[in-house]
Design a protein around this motif. Structure first.
Motif, mmCIF file in Angstrom:
data_model
loop_
_atom_site.group_PDB
_atom_site.id
_atom_site.type_symbol
_atom_site.label_atom_id
_atom_site.label_comp_id
_atom_site.label_asym_id
_atom_site.label_seq_id
_atom_site.Cartn_x
_atom_site.Cartn_y
_atom_site.Cartn_z
ATOM 1 N N ASP A 33 0.852 -1.196 0.000
ATOM 2 C CA ASP A 33 0.000 0.000 0.000
ATOM 3 C C ASP A 33 0.887 1.244 0.000
ATOM 4 O O ASP A 33 1.625 1.484 0.948
ATOM 5 N N PRO A 34 0.837 2.075 -1.060
ATOM 6 C CA PRO A 34 1.712 3.254 -1.123
ATOM 7 C C PRO A 34 1.448 4.256 -0.007
ATOM 8 O O PRO A 34 2.324 5.051 0.332
ATOM 9 N N GLU A 35 0.253 4.234 0.586
ATOM 10 C CA GLU A 35 -0.049 5.176 1.661
ATOM 11 C C GLU A 35 0.782 4.895 2.910
ATOM 12 O O GLU A 35 0.961 5.781 3.747
ATOM 13 N N ILE A 36 1.307 3.682 3.046
ATOM 14 C CA ILE A 36 2.171 3.372 4.197
ATOM 15 C C ILE A 36 3.457 4.181 4.096
ATOM 16 O O ILE A 36 3.888 4.814 5.063
ATOM 17 N N ASN A 37 4.065 4.180 2.917
ATOM 18 C CA ASN A 37 5.272 4.976 2.717
ATOM 19 C C ASN A 37 4.970 6.466 2.809
ATOM 20 O O ASN A 37 5.785 7.251 3.312
#
Length: 501
Positions: free
Chosen positions: A286-290
């Protein structure tokens, strides 16, 4: 013990998958293809881009494209921008759009041939008469450009030869909230990314210790409310949202350490949190984690950088005198203009400054003069300040609201007092600095400042031109969301080439 662990691993497919993905992530991190190398390459290439611009060299754009976006698409003229948004809809008739023929039409009905059936707001739709209200504020021409400016803006009259006035602006929305949303996001409906977020997404940052996109709201405005979604990231990754700076002790909320906590182990805490998020990201992708970790790291660095950039003690007295007495009062329009200059100087790419209070449905002359006194000196000072620091040539300055005002009076009309309703079909903005022709007036309205009769500029045209000055083709900067590729200008917009230097 080891045999037991091996048995557990062989029986647990989820654990095997996590280890496999972590091995892949470790490989990427340790090679030149790692994400850190990509980010560093982007920053280094940005420097190459600006070196080419400064030396008037046509570069190979491939050498400084940002990751897979291929940005910039062409050599940029603007390295940074400050957008002075005048919320409420300033009256062009009182400020810049001089209409001397109106003086002989005082109180007469607005001709149907001028109105052309254009819609009215609910505030004047039930009026039995639409009486013409000439401005009672005087106008003169200034500078070599002979630009018309009213006496409400005496300081701005000193810098007209640095400014491009656009007198033919048009927009689609007639009420405040959708109109401001349209200017800031390209859509009247909430939920789209703001201009600053698109620029942050496309071009990245010039200072890793400060946000790419910062919002300031002057405390001495008042009027129509503003919403955080106006500087929001919409469906773009969250690290591209605007960060609001407030006046007072804590410019950024939740940045200060809690009471009785000295923050000595915050670095260790973030490092461990980063490891946990690495595992989570490796498993779920999930790119939102980064993005969230990026925000945590930025907040950590901002604990040091924010006090430094908001400290005005190093500004000489003549600077405060130039911006005006309000510049010593944190949070006022003048103080925010000065802070905006400091932020740009520190590498912030896009500063959005809002000033409310331009909604003169009643008491128009008095209200306009009052707001002009709060803003005029700082507007001119910002231009002068950028010029003396050698920043004007690559800084884009924008001034304007969400729409203009009607030539007819809303409510009671007297010789000295009147009100003006919203008018989206003809109003004035100005731009200055990077890549914009100085000392020109573009576009023209009719004798009633009601219809554009020459060189119309739509909101999407303005947005396309702004992106162009940053080296961005507005048709190519897109983001796929819910199966469709979105862009700031939707499916519209043309670059206004005649205002470009």
């Amino acid at each position: 013990m080891c045999d037991h662990h091996d048995t557990l691993r062989s029986d647990n497919k989820d654990l095997q998958q996590v280890e496999k993905m972590m091995d892949r992530r470790a490989f990427l991190t340790k090679t030149s293809l790692g994400f850190g190398a990509l980010a560093l390459g982007s920053l280094l290439n940005a420097d190459k881009a600006w070196s080419a611009v400064k030396n008037n060299v046509k570069p190979d754009l491939g050498m400084f494209s940002r990751n897979d976006l291929g940005l910039p698409h062409h050599v940029p003229k603007a390295k940074r921008a400050i957008y002075l948004f005048q919320s409420g809809g300033p009256s062009q008739i009182e400020l810049f759009d001089y209409k001397p023929k109106l003086k002989g039409l005082f109180g007469q009905e607005l001709p149907d041939s001028v109105r052309k059936g254009q819609r009215l707001t609910g505030m004047s739709a039930d009026q039995t008469s639409l009486p013409i209200a000439p401005s009672i504020i005087d106008f003169k021409q200034y500078g070599e450009s002979r630009a018309w400016v009213s006496s409400a803006m005496p300081y701005l009259s000193e810098v007209v030869d640095d400014i491009c006035f656009i007198k033919s602006m048009q927009t689609d929305a007639i009420n405040h909230d959708p109109a401001i949303t349209f200017f800031q996001t390209g859509s009247q409906q909430p939920g789209r990314p703001s201009i600053g977020s698109w620029i942050s997404y496309g071009l990245g940052s010039d200072n890793e210790n400060l946000p790419t996109f910062i919002t300031l709201i002057s405390k001495n405005g008042g009027g129509q409310p503003l919403y955080a979604r106006l500087w929001g990231n919409g469906f773009l990754p969250t690290e591209h949202q605007g960060v609001q700076f407030r006046s007072g002790k804590d410019p950024v909320l939740y940045l200060t350490d809690p009471e009785n906590y000295d923050g000595h182990n915050r670095r260790n805490m973030l490092d461990y949190l980063g490891k946990l998020n690495d595992v989570q990201n490796s498993f779920y992708g999930d790119p939102e984690i980064n993005a969230r970790m990026s925000q945590y790291e930025m907040a950590f660095r901002m604990q040091t950088s924010i006090p430094e950039v908001t400290d005005m003690s190093d500004e000489p007295e003549y600077i405060f005198d130039m911006y005006g007495k309000d510049s010593r009062d944190s949070g006022t329009y003048a103080a925010n203009c000065l802070l905006g200059r400091k932020l740009l100087e520190k590498g912030v790419k896009f500063v959005q400054l809002y000033h409310q209070g331009w909604d003169q449905h009643i008491g128009c002359p008095k209200g306009i003069l009052g707001n002009a006194r709060k803003t005029d000196q700082a507007n001119a000072a910002l231009i002068k300040d950028l010029k003396q620091r050698g920043m004007f040539e690559d800084t884009l300055l924008i001034w304007g609201g969400e729409f203009g005002r009607t030539v007819y009076s809303q409510g009671k009309l007297t010789a000295t007092d009147y009100g003006r309703d919203h008018h989206p079909k003809a109003f004035t903005m100005f731009m200055a600095g990077a890549g914009v022709k100085p000392g020109i007036t573009y576009g023209e309205t009719d004798d009633f400042s009601y219809n554009v009769i020459k060189d119309p500029v739509h909101t999407h045209d303005f947005q396309a031109t702004l992106l162009h000055l940053f080296g961005i083709d507005h048709e190519r900067l897109t983001y796929k969301h819910q199966g469709r590729r979105f862009r700031l200008t939707d499916v519209h917009g043309h670059i206004v080439k005649d205002i470009l230097s």
